[in-house]
Enzyme design. Structure first.
Site, PDB file in Angstrom:
ATOM      1  N   GLY A  86       0.816  -1.209   0.000  1.00  0.00           N
ATOM      2  CA  GLY A  86       0.000   0.000   0.000  1.00  0.00           C
ATOM      3  C   GLY A  86       0.844   1.251   0.000  1.00  0.00           C
ATOM      4  NE  ARG A  89       8.656   6.476  -0.445  1.00  0.00           N
ATOM      5  CZ  ARG A  89       9.725   6.955  -1.033  1.00  0.00           C
ATOM      6  NH1 ARG A  89      10.285   8.053  -0.579  1.00  0.00           N
ATOM      7  NH2 ARG A  89      10.251   6.365  -2.076  1.00  0.00           N
ATOM      8  N   GLY A 122       7.052   7.859   6.222  1.00  0.00           N
ATOM      9  CA  GLY A 122       6.175   8.399   5.193  1.00  0.00           C
ATOM     10  C   GLY A 122       6.751   9.570   4.425  1.00  0.00           C
ATOM     11  NE  ARG A 172       4.009   8.163  -8.467  1.00  0.00           N
ATOM     12  CZ  ARG A 172       4.519   7.062  -7.888  1.00  0.00           C
ATOM     13  NH1 ARG A 172       5.732   6.647  -8.206  1.00  0.00           N
ATOM     14  NH2 ARG A 172       3.824   6.393  -6.993  1.00  0.00           N
ATOM     15  NE  ARG A 179       1.115   1.125  -6.830  1.00  0.00           N
ATOM     16  CZ  ARG A 179       2.239   1.827  -6.817  1.00  0.00           C
ATOM     17  NH1 ARG A 179       3.377   1.259  -7.147  1.00  0.00           N
ATOM     18  NH2 ARG A 179       2.234   3.100  -6.476  1.00  0.00           N
ATOM     19  CG  ASP A 244       5.351  -3.293  -5.033  1.00  0.00           C
ATOM     20  OD1 ASP A 244       6.040  -4.318  -5.186  1.00  0.00           O
ATOM     21  OD2 ASP A 244       5.801  -2.250  -4.546  1.00  0.00           O
ATOM     22  CG  ASN A 245       7.704  -0.832  -7.878  1.00  0.00           C
ATOM     23  OD1 ASN A 245       6.907  -0.172  -7.227  1.00  0.00           O
ATOM     24  ND2 ASN A 245       8.913  -1.123  -7.430  1.00  0.00           N
ATOM     25  CG  ASP A 254       6.818   3.119  -7.587  1.00  0.00           C
ATOM     26  OD1 ASP A 254       6.580   4.278  -7.204  1.00  0.00           O
ATOM     27  OD2 ASP A 254       6.097   2.159  -7.300  1.00  0.00           O
TER      28      ASP A 254
END
Length: 472
Positions: A86, A89, A122, A172, A179, A244-245, A254
């Protein structure tokens, strides 16, 4: 507030199990480092005064319409499954529909702890924020699909890493932050209703018209195959190709320990945490297939006819290596001036790369020099290039305009690691001149810019960057 963002949020309408509602944690003294006016125009974002933008992009003052959330996902990290990751940050402020009709997320990265922080602070320090800003915008200019940078701010606070560092936050922008790991978390938990809802959402947002879970899988295979071939063609190494990327939208996402190769070698690794070379340059196509196979495993969970779904998913995933190879071949044909195909092209390109690896040739400069007479100078033994180029020149005789093909495929400028590191060190001392210069030059990577010739130069022995690091 004169800064306006025309939010039109959809992900925040999904069930609460998809995210945690989380406001950014305010910072002490935000100062605006950069604002991407060109991107803002596409997003239909109207800028405010400098301090107002600093407050907004630091999370101290939320623009009207923002609905800040931290998204839930899991993922395989270096091959091992982590059941809950998750946004630890980052906070998604919301979405806009741009002047081009594309829906995009606007996210603050480094905005403080969330329920997914796993005891992290974070926060982000200045170096990774500037690296991601420069490299993501350079990737966009190279014509490679990527998240982008809308803004960067100093926080006026210290972040503790190996030593105290100045804090910063990146804004961003992505076509979404979905993902492979977003699908994995619901599949692993057996939450099939959420998995179906997510699948429908992803299809409607990114691939309208495709047919169900297997249609989504086919679409992701295609976009990932194109993306990885594009990375390879510019010598880019992601560094952390965890699931996750891996973006469902087919964007580069990422930018942690990423890097562009200087001297070419297929086994090049920069990431300080990739001790076994899992994500080495030459392994990236295989890892992309592995990641998509994990997506297939998740999607199968909510297909009624499991046996048929397994058979279809297997066929889709097994077709990906050939698709990757063809995309790679198209890209590298262009790099040596070929707009048409011939049976011997793969062998010719592979032979050149082998000779480059054995002769410590700079990846970017060698291909750029093919359009002139200086390519041989990139080799420790120039005759090695001569032996290859005889056959290549004969092959070029069948092409109409190889010089133009090469000029469009081979950038003169990439974000070289040593220049990025020098830029970061200058910024830590308060000098943002190198940061702004890099952004300016890299916005036109295919143009000859004589005043920036120093940015084409490979690193000296003392300048070589041997390892890059994740910002956490």
């Amino acid at each position: 507030m004169t800064l306006t963002i025309p939010f039109d949020n959809s992900y925040a309408r999904l069930p609460n199990s998809f995210f945690a509602r989380q406001a950014p944690v305010p910072v002490r003294a935000p100062q605006l480092i950069a604002f991407n006016a060109d991107l803002a125009q596409i997003l239909r974002v109207t800028s405010g005064d400098v301090q107002e933008m600093a407050e907004a992009f630091a999370g101290n003052a939320l623009p009207d319409g923002a609905e800040p959330i931290a998204q839930l996902y899991s993922g395989h990290q270096f091959g091992s499954y982590n059941p809950q990751l998750g946004d630890g940050r980052a906070v998604l402020l919301g979405e806009t529909v741009g002047t081009d009709g594309v829906r995009r997320d606007i996210q603050l990265k480094g905005s403080g702890p969330t329920p997914f922080s796993r005891q992290g602070d974070g926060r982000a320090w200045l170096g990774p924020v500037l690296r991601e800003y420069v490299v993501s915008e350079a990737m966009h200019a190279l014509g490679i699909r990527t998240t982008r940078a809308l803004a960067a701010v100093e926080t006026g606070e210290i972040v503790l890493r190996e030593r105290p560092m100045p804090g910063a936050i990146l804004t961003r922008v992505a076509e979404s932050h979905l993902r492979v790991g977003t699908f994995q978390v619901f599949a692993a938990r057996g939450q099939l209703d959420s998995l179906r809802r997510l699948t429908d959402y992803a299809i409607n947002r990114h691939y309208p018209g495709v047919d169900g879970p297997m249609g989504l899988l086919r679409a992701v295979v295609e976009t990932q195959s194109q993306l990885i071939a594009a990375w390879m063609s510019v010598g880019f190494i992601h560094g952390v190709m965890n699931t996750d990327n891996c973006s469902i939208a087919g964007e580069t996402i990422d930018y942690g320990p990423c890097a562009f190769m200087d001297t070419y070698h297929p086994n090049t690794v920069y990431s300080s945490i990739d001790r076994m070379g899992r994500y080495a340059y030459s392994n990236q196509p295989d890892i992309a297939v592995w990641n998509v196979a994990q997506l297939a495993t998740a999607l199968i969970q909510h297909v009624e006819d499991k046996e048929a779904a397994v058979e279809e998913a297997t066929e889709i995933v097994h077709a990906m290596p050939e698709m990757l190879q063809q995309n790679w071949l198209t890209r590298f044909r262009a790099k040596i001036g070929l707009a048409t195909g011939d049976e011997g092209d793969l062998e010719m390109i592979s032979d050149l790369l082998t000779r480059m690896a054995h002769n410590q040739a700079d990846f970017t400069n060698t291909f750029r020099a093919l359009g002139g007479d200086a390519a041989r100078d990139q080799f420790t033994d120039p005759k090695t290039f001569d032996h290859w180029s005889d056959g290549w020149r004969v092959r070029l005789e069948r092409e109409k305009n190889p010089e133009a093909v090469m000029a469009a495929a081979n950038p003169a400028f990439i974000p070289r690691n040593h220049r990025v590191e020098q830029m970061i060190q200058a910024a830590v001392q308060g000098d943002y001149g190198p940061f702004h210069r890099l952004n300016s030059v890299l916005s036109q990577p295919y143009e000859d810019q004589s005043e920036a010739a120093d940015l084409m130069r490979p690193p000296s022995e003392s300048e070589v960057v041997h390892a890059t690091f994740c910002g956490t």
